[in-house]
Write an enzyme that holds these catalytic residues in place. Sequence first.
Site, PDB file in Angstrom:
ATOM      1  N   ASP A  71       0.817  -1.209   0.000  1.00 27.98           N
ATOM      2  CA  ASP A  71       0.000   0.000   0.000  1.00 27.98           C
ATOM      3  C   ASP A  71       0.854   1.264   0.000  1.00 27.98           C
ATOM      4  O   ASP A  71       2.072   1.206   0.147  1.00 27.98           O
ATOM      5  CB  ASP A  71      -0.958   0.015   1.216  1.00 27.98           C
ATOM      6  CG  ASP A  71      -0.312  -0.536   2.490  1.00 27.98           C
ATOM      7  OD1 ASP A  71       0.936  -0.514   2.584  1.00 27.98           O
ATOM      8  OD2 ASP A  71      -1.038  -0.984   3.381  1.00 27.98           O
ATOM      9  N   ASN A 140      -7.117  -3.217  14.485  1.00 31.42           N
ATOM     10  CA  ASN A 140      -8.520  -3.508  14.144  1.00 31.42           C
ATOM     11  C   ASN A 140      -8.632  -4.689  13.179  1.00 31.42           C
ATOM     12  O   ASN A 140      -9.684  -4.923  12.599  1.00 31.42           O
ATOM     13  CB  ASN A 140      -9.192  -2.259  13.536  1.00 31.42           C
ATOM     14  CG  ASN A 140      -8.545  -1.826  12.218  1.00 31.42           C
ATOM     15  OD1 ASN A 140      -7.601  -2.466  11.732  1.00 31.42           O
ATOM     16  ND2 ASN A 140      -9.046  -0.759  11.631  1.00 31.42           N
ATOM     17  N   HIS A 142      -6.985  -5.054  10.310  1.00 34.50           N
ATOM     18  CA  HIS A 142      -6.779  -4.789   8.880  1.00 34.50           C
ATOM     19  C   HIS A 142      -5.504  -5.451   8.362  1.00 34.50           C
ATOM     20  O   HIS A 142      -4.552  -5.670   9.112  1.00 34.50           O
ATOM     21  CB  HIS A 142      -6.824  -3.281   8.558  1.00 34.50           C
ATOM     22  CG  HIS A 142      -5.644  -2.467   8.985  1.00 34.50           C
ATOM     23  ND1 HIS A 142      -5.746  -1.148   9.398  1.00 34.50           N
ATOM     24  CD2 HIS A 142      -4.318  -2.746   9.053  1.00 34.50           C
ATOM     25  CE1 HIS A 142      -4.556  -0.678   9.686  1.00 34.50           C
ATOM     26  NE2 HIS A 142      -3.656  -1.634   9.495  1.00 34.50           N
TER      27      HIS A 142
HETATM   28  C1  F6R Z   1       1.556  -1.541   6.005  1.00 28.78           C
HETATM   29  C2  F6R Z   1       0.293  -2.219   6.158  1.00 28.78           C
HETATM   30  C3  F6R Z   1      -0.485  -2.203   7.435  1.00 28.78           C
HETATM   31  C4  F6R Z   1       0.382  -2.515   8.659  1.00 28.78           C
HETATM   32  C5  F6R Z   1      -0.466  -2.454   9.923  1.00 28.78           C
HETATM   33  C6  F6R Z   1       0.376  -2.671  11.168  1.00 28.78           C
HETATM   34  O1  F6R Z   1       2.068  -1.724   4.714  1.00 28.78           O
HETATM   35  O2  F6R Z   1      -0.154  -2.776   5.214  1.00 28.78           O
HETATM   36  O3  F6R Z   1      -1.528  -3.135   7.347  1.00 28.78           O
HETATM   37  O4  F6R Z   1       0.936  -3.784   8.511  1.00 28.78           O
HETATM   38  O5  F6R Z   1      -1.111  -1.224  10.026  1.00 28.78           O
HETATM   39  O6  F6R Z   1       1.273  -1.608  11.303  1.00 28.78           O
HETATM   40  P1  F6R Z   1       2.413  -1.620  12.418  1.00 28.78           P
HETATM   41  O7  F6R Z   1       3.352  -2.708  12.024  1.00 28.78           O
HETATM   42  O8  F6R Z   1       3.039  -0.261  12.313  1.00 28.78           O
HETATM   43  O9  F6R Z   1       1.749  -1.881  13.708  1.00 28.78           O
END
Ligand code: F6R
Length: 249
Positions: A71, A140, A142
């Site tokens: 992303d 959450n 995602h």
């Molecule tokens: C980043 C991505 C997000 C992160 C998620 C966790 O490319 O796709 O889904 O993996 O927000 O982020 P962190 O690792 O910063 O807790």
Amino acid sequence: MAGAVKVKVCKEAKEVAEQAAQMIAKAIKANPRMVLGLATGSTPEGTYAELAKMHKAKEVSFAGITTFNLDEYWGLDGDHDQSYRYFMNTRLFEKVDVRPWNTNVLNGAATNPMLECQAFETKILASGGVDLWLLGIGGNGHIAFNEPGSSVDSRTRLVSLTQSTIDANSDGRFFKKASDVPRCALSTGIGTIREARSIVLLATGEKKAQAVADAVNGAFSPDCPASLLQDHPACTFVVDEAAASLLKK
Ligand code: F6R
């Protein structure tokens, strides 16, 4: 697709990074021309540091691989220090021998987001598909920026970020305040991610414990996007003890 998420529990975050780097290095050695999917965020930073170390020790070469990132923030160009292109360049790409032209990060400054997303999907297909996609998970649930409610067959597209994601990414690790965080992003879809031949999802810390438990033990449901990996034939979660703390024993 049939499968069940495999879970590897490591003592701490450092061990998660080492395990993940070993898995990636093994995959590259088995197929030096592999297609590697990558994530940004805090969680994979240790993995990228390990991979850079392994490369320096001449244990692995990235010269033949192609990469695709999950992303990018909509509205940031690749030179912005909070863009995911900048993150990848500084955390991994500039530290290893991957060919810059073989690294693919969605362009957050593209004039036409739909065309940008379609071209990205086409390029993944033309490359033969992703062999291993490294993921993180949001508090959450995602994956990439597929927020709760995203459909199982969603494709790469322009999405809105939820307030919880905006808050999580403005806690000082990345952006300083919520108003600095872009409201939208270009994100690969859940359908796009599910097509990867294998998936390795990393989670560390207690803030991820509920999302990990929902993803592994909860319903197969868009309410927790990561649960939509449950039927993937080759999906492994590598988590530390804190992130594993709410998993059913
Ligand atoms: C980043 C991505 C997000 C992160 C998620 C966790 O490319 O796709 O889904 O993996 O927000 O982020 P962190 O690792 O910063 O807790």
